[in-house]
Design a protein around this motif. Structure first.
Motif, PDB file in Angstrom:
ATOM      1  N   GLY A 169       0.831  -1.197   0.000  1.00  0.00           N
ATOM      2  CA  GLY A 169       0.000   0.000   0.000  1.00  0.00           C
ATOM      3  C   GLY A 169       0.865   1.247   0.000  1.00  0.00           C
ATOM      4  N   LEU A 170       0.675   2.116  -0.983  1.00  0.00           N
ATOM      5  CA  LEU A 170       1.415   3.370  -1.079  1.00  0.00           C
ATOM      6  C   LEU A 170       0.465   4.533  -0.840  1.00  0.00           C
ATOM      7  CD1 LEU A 170       3.606   2.667  -4.265  1.00  0.00           C
ATOM      8  CD2 LEU A 170       4.046   2.032  -1.873  1.00  0.00           C
ATOM      9  N   PHE A 171       0.740   5.326   0.189  1.00  0.00           N
ATOM     10  CA  PHE A 171      -0.105   6.455   0.582  1.00  0.00           C
ATOM     11  C   PHE A 171       0.657   7.756   0.338  1.00  0.00           C
ATOM     12  CE2 PHE A 171      -1.425   2.761   2.825  1.00  0.00           C
ATOM     13  CZ  PHE A 171      -2.769   2.890   3.133  1.00  0.00           C
ATOM     14  N   ASP A 172       0.174   8.572  -0.605  1.00  0.00           N
ATOM     15  CA  ASP A 172       0.826   9.866  -0.878  1.00  0.00           C
ATOM     16  C   ASP A 172       2.337   9.670  -1.029  1.00  0.00           C
ATOM     17  OD1 ASP A 172      -1.632  11.769  -0.021  1.00  0.00           O
ATOM     18  OD2 ASP A 172      -1.405  10.192   1.462  1.00  0.00           O
ATOM     19  N   ALA A 173       2.736   8.688  -1.811  1.00  0.00           N
ATOM     20  CA  ALA A 173       4.120   8.219  -1.832  1.00  0.00           C
ATOM     21  C   ALA A 173       5.046   9.114  -2.643  1.00  0.00           C
ATOM     22  CB  ALA A 173       4.174   6.793  -2.363  1.00  0.00           C
ATOM     23  N   ALA A 174       6.245   9.316  -2.118  1.00  0.00           N
ATOM     24  CA  ALA A 174       7.308  10.016  -2.832  1.00  0.00           C
ATOM     25  C   ALA A 174       7.968   9.061  -3.812  1.00  0.00           C
ATOM     26  CB  ALA A 174       8.326  10.548  -1.836  1.00  0.00           C
ATOM     27  N   GLY A 175       8.746   9.623  -4.754  1.00  0.00           N
ATOM     28  CA  GLY A 175       9.559   8.784  -5.619  1.00  0.00           C
ATOM     29  C   GLY A 175       9.256   8.847  -7.093  1.00  0.00           C
ATOM     30  N   VAL A 176       8.362   9.778  -7.522  1.00  0.00           N
ATOM     31  CA  VAL A 176       8.089   9.989  -8.948  1.00  0.00           C
ATOM     32  C   VAL A 176       8.113  11.492  -9.219  1.00  0.00           C
ATOM     33  CG1 VAL A 176       6.755   7.871  -9.338  1.00  0.00           C
ATOM     34  CG2 VAL A 176       5.590   9.937  -8.517  1.00  0.00           C
ATOM     35  N   ARG A 177       8.272  11.857 -10.494  1.00  0.00           N
ATOM     36  CA  ARG A 177       8.352  13.283 -10.870  1.00  0.00           C
ATOM     37  C   ARG A 177       6.948  13.821 -11.102  1.00  0.00           C
ATOM     38  NH1 ARG A 177       8.690  18.027 -11.239  1.00  0.00           N
ATOM     39  NH2 ARG A 177      10.343  19.244 -12.243  1.00  0.00           N
ATOM     40  N   PHE A 178       6.301  14.222 -10.013  1.00  0.00           N
ATOM     41  CA  PHE A 178       4.927  14.702 -10.094  1.00  0.00           C
ATOM     42  C   PHE A 178       4.864  16.138 -10.617  1.00  0.00           C
ATOM     43  CE2 PHE A 178       6.487  15.017  -5.672  1.00  0.00           C
ATOM     44  CZ  PHE A 178       6.465  16.391  -5.483  1.00  0.00           C
ATOM     45  N   LYS A 179       3.649  16.596 -10.857  1.00  0.00           N
ATOM     46  CA  LYS A 179       3.416  17.954 -11.356  1.00  0.00           C
ATOM     47  C   LYS A 179       4.022  18.984 -10.394  1.00  0.00           C
ATOM     48  CE  LYS A 179      -0.420  21.083 -12.545  1.00  0.00           C
ATOM     49  NZ  LYS A 179      -1.902  21.205 -12.583  1.00  0.00           N
ATOM     50  N   ASP A 180       4.668  20.007 -10.947  1.00  0.00           N
ATOM     51  CA  ASP A 180       5.333  21.008 -10.115  1.00  0.00           C
ATOM     52  C   ASP A 180       4.361  21.658  -9.131  1.00  0.00           C
ATOM     53  OD1 ASP A 180       7.753  20.588 -11.308  1.00  0.00           O
ATOM     54  OD2 ASP A 180       7.677  22.347 -12.607  1.00  0.00           O
ATOM     55  N   ASN A 181       4.805  21.752  -7.882  1.00  0.00           N
ATOM     56  CA  ASN A 181       4.101  22.540  -6.879  1.00  0.00           C
ATOM     57  C   ASN A 181       5.151  23.259  -6.035  1.00  0.00           C
ATOM     58  OD1 ASN A 181       5.167  20.564  -5.188  1.00  0.00           O
ATOM     59  ND2 ASN A 181       3.197  19.667  -4.626  1.00  0.00           N
ATOM     60  N   ARG A 182       4.726  24.076  -5.111  1.00  0.00           N
ATOM     61  CA  ARG A 182       5.665  24.888  -4.330  1.00  0.00           C
ATOM     62  C   ARG A 182       6.632  24.003  -3.541  1.00  0.00           C
ATOM     63  NH1 ARG A 182       6.870  29.745  -2.431  1.00  0.00           N
ATOM     64  NH2 ARG A 182       7.474  30.018  -0.240  1.00  0.00           N
TER      65      ARG A 182
END
Length: 325
Positions: A169-182
């Motif tokens: 189960g991955l919850f709000d997981a880091a490790g991919v190049r998501f859409k730019d945010n602050r």
């Protein structure tokens, strides 16, 4: 014989002395109250505190046995600047149906930290695999759940150890190049958006990770000052970890590893996540098309704390209905 009035006076004096001693102790260590609240939560949920040596570190973790022997073991891994206590609201909702293992990752919380060690995705994944091997019970499936940074660590671990990890189960997981945010822009610029050094930055940190006003923790003084002082001491370690997971050659390792995850899987995000943008879920889903996908509304990065009922229900759905690719 002493009078009742004298006895009452003695009791009042003793009580006043104990009260002043308690105030003095809390004044010396205001974080004691925070630890006390966590201990009370742990007791209320029926968790016990345990320790084990694994991966060259001493791990501190909370544990609760299942009602029935052989029930799945849920290992719940926290994120950056987090701790095992982040999972307590969800753990309470899961009842006694599963064996729960909720660790502080090495370097974080009450677990051991060693100077000069690597605490990035790769190194922590290797330690987590050894930890799972230490705490696993014969005949009990292991369900590995990870939040934020912990999600990235879990993705790598599940990909590398398909025989030992039966569900993911991955919850709000880091490790991919998501859409730019602050948040992402600040990380790429070499900053720590989670850094806390005064009242304003503590408020900004809480406002960033939580969405709903009711979900945000209330930290009155002197507790707030104790948290600020503690986070200031953690700043060099936090920066070193963020440099590793946010700006090194292994920043997107979890996303690459996800392509090798064949186990039944869950992807869960909050639509208002201001840390790991919700676009990350679609990127993980491209690599894990078999995964159950759950997008929650009205919560931020801390889905496991803001929506514990929904998060627990999703985990139960994963366990009961998850289907491999």
């Amino acid at each position: 014989m002493p009078s009742r009035r004298a006895n009452r006076k003695t009791v009042a004096v003793v009580a006043a002395v104990f009260f002043l001693l308690a105030v003095a102790w809390l004044w010396r260590d205001p974080m004691l109250m925070v630890r006390g609240v966590f201990a009370a939560q742990r007791w209320w949920i029926g968790l016990s505190s345990q320790q084990v040596e694994a991966g060259g570190h001493r791990w501190v973790y909370a544990q609760r046995e299942a009602i029935k022997p052989g029930a799945p073991t849920l290992v719940m891994v926290h994120g950056f600047t987090g701790s095992k206590e982040n999972w307590y609201p969800m753990a309470e909702r899961l009842g006694g149906h599963y064996r729960l293992i909720i660790p502080d990752l090495p370097g974080w919380g009450a677990s051991e930290r060693k100077a000069g060690e690597d605490y990035g995705f790769n190194a922590q994944s290797a330690r987590l695999a050894e930890f799972v091997e230490k705490i696993r019970k014969p005949g009990s499936d292991v369900v590995l759940l990870g939040h934020s940074m912990g999600g990235g660590i879990v993705a790598v671990t599940a990909a590398d150890h398909p025989q030992e990890i039966t569900r993911v189960g991955l919850f709000d997981a880091a490790g991919v190049r998501f859409k730019d945010n602050r948040f992402g822009e600040q990380v790429l610029a070499g900053e720590n958006p989670f850094a806390v050094y005064d009242d304003a930055s503590l408020k900004r940190y809480i406002d960033t990770v939580f969405y709903g006003a009711d979900a945000k923790p209330f930290l009155p003084w002197p507790i707030s000052q104790a948290v600020i002082d503690w986070r200031k001491r953690q700043a060099p370690f936090e920066q070193s970890v963020l440099d590793r997971i946010g700006r090194s050659d292994e920043s997107f390792l979890p996303g690459k590893a996800a392509s090798a995850i064949d186990q039944p899987a869950l992807l869960l995000w909050c639509r208002q996540d201001a840390v790991i943008d919700p676009s990350a879920m679609a990127l993980y889903a491209e690599r894990m098309p078999h995964a159950l996908q759950v997008m929650l509304d009205g919560c931020g990065h801390m889905s496991i704390m803001e929506k514990p009922d929904d998060a627990a229900a999703a985990v139960e759905l994963l366990i009961k209905r998850g289907v491999p690719r």
